[in-house]
Write an enzyme that holds these catalytic residues in place. Structure first.
Site, PDB file in Angstrom:
ATOM      1  CE  LYS A 162      16.629  56.277  63.783  1.00  0.00           C
ATOM      2  NZ  LYS A 162      17.495  55.215  64.286  1.00  0.00           N
ATOM      3  CE  LYS A 183      18.378  59.229  65.894  1.00  0.00           C
ATOM      4  NZ  LYS A 183      18.800  57.875  65.754  1.00  0.00           N
TER       5      LYS A 183
END
Ligand code: PBG
Length: 331
Positions: free
Chosen positions: A198, A252
């Protein structure tokens, strides 16, 4: 033409029947997870920077989930917009077993038992400073103190009936801590989808508007989320999360990070999720609203490309719309 005139790659592109035969990647509603915002009635309503998305009351959530289930969407990912009066320095409300998220889980599981329910493990919707963890005296996010709270949040949400826990906080060691507490509690079937790679991305802006953390956030999240410049580090994050007991790993954001998705899938061969985040959704929606891009074509292309890069599943705010379009094409 010179060389080998018999090689004409356009032959397999000429008609739809053969394009369909040679097509390597397909998109199916069962590969989509719909992120949904939930709120108490006082905080419910549209999210201006995400046209088409709302902070849903529990009644609206139940209605939405029934429709998503009918469309064949695999699962929903719940994100709470918490009343600012309930936010504090330590994110205490995250551990309330009568809180918004555990009630939302129970409601969805009761009304749509076939729909997977995933929940975020992180403190940012609950903290007065908007960070994913608690701060130490110097104002830094305290890794180990945060992991201790996340472990309790995870256990409470697993007991409330969540099928999938998704730690999105990027603390070191949290997947192992969560897996250990689940095993000790006999929750051996609870899935962990780790936000493994992330990034500290500026594409999360509209999400922070939706959950009400944008105005509160002090500083940025670069001391725990990854530097967008790095990919080797993403592989280390994934390796650790898998070793600690993650079932699925996520990259992400999505579209700007296709190379990361590809490397993770190629290296580990495990289930990989991609998150087409709020900013990616907002960009397409804004361009489409201006008549600059075709919404359906660009959204479906972006989702297909995430799959082609190596994502088995995609979290996308287009989930319902994409499933509707897919159904129209293959009734
Ligand atoms: C917070 C969280 C974020 C998103 C999912 N979980 C925001 C952040 O890290 O600041 C972003 C999702 C999106 O932008 O759609 N733990």
């Amino acid at each position: 033409m010179s060389g080998f005139p018999q090689v004409r790659l356009r032959r397999t592109r000429r008609a739809e029947f053969v394009r369909a035969l040679v097509r390597q990647t397909r998109l199916h509603p069962a590969q989509l997870i719909a992120p949904l915002f939930v709120a108490e009635p006082a905080q419910a309503g549209p999210v201006p920077s995400m046209p088409g998305q709302r902070r849903l009351t529990l009644d609206e959530l139940a209605h939405e989930c029934a429709q998503l289930e009918k469309l064949g969407i695999a699962a929903v990912a719940l994100f709470p917009a918490i009343d600012v009066k309930l936010k504090d320095e330590r994110g205490t409300e995250a551990l309330n077993p009568q809180g918004l998220v555990p009630r939302a889980i129970k409601r969805v599981k009761a009304e749509c038992p076939g729909l997977g329910v995933m929940v975020d493990i992180a403190l940012d919707p609950y903290t007065a400073h908007g960070h994913d963890g608690v701060l130490d005296e110097s104002g830094e996010v305290d890794n180990d103190a945060t992991v201790e709270i996340l472990r309790q949040q995870a256990l409470m949400l697993a007991r409330a009936g969540a099928d999938v826990l998704a730690p999105s906080d990027m603390m070191d060691g949290r997947v192992g801590a969560i897996r250990t507490v689940l095993e000790r509690d006999g929750q051996k079937n609870t899935l962990i989808l780790a936000y493994a790679a992330k990034y500290a991305s500026s594409f999360y802006g509209p999400f922070r508007d939706a959950v009400g953390s944008a105005a509160l956030l002090k500083g940025d999240k670069r001391s725990y989320q990854m530097d967008p410049a790095n990919t080797d580090e993403a592989l280390r994050e994934v390796a650790l999360d898998l070793a600690e007991g993650a079932d699925i790993v996520m990259v992400k954001p999505g579209l700007p990070y296709l190379d990361v998705i590809h490397r993770v899938k190629a290296r580990f061969g495990v289930p990989v999720a991609a998150y087409q985040v709020s900013g990616e959704y907002a960009m397409l929606k804004a361009a489409a609203a201006n008549g600059w891009l075709d919404e359906k074509k660009t959204a479906m292309e972006a989702l297909l490309c995430l799959r082609r890069a190596g994502a088995d599943m995609i979290l996308t705010y287009f989930a319902r719309q994409a499933a509707t379009w897919l159904r129209e094409e293959n009734p």
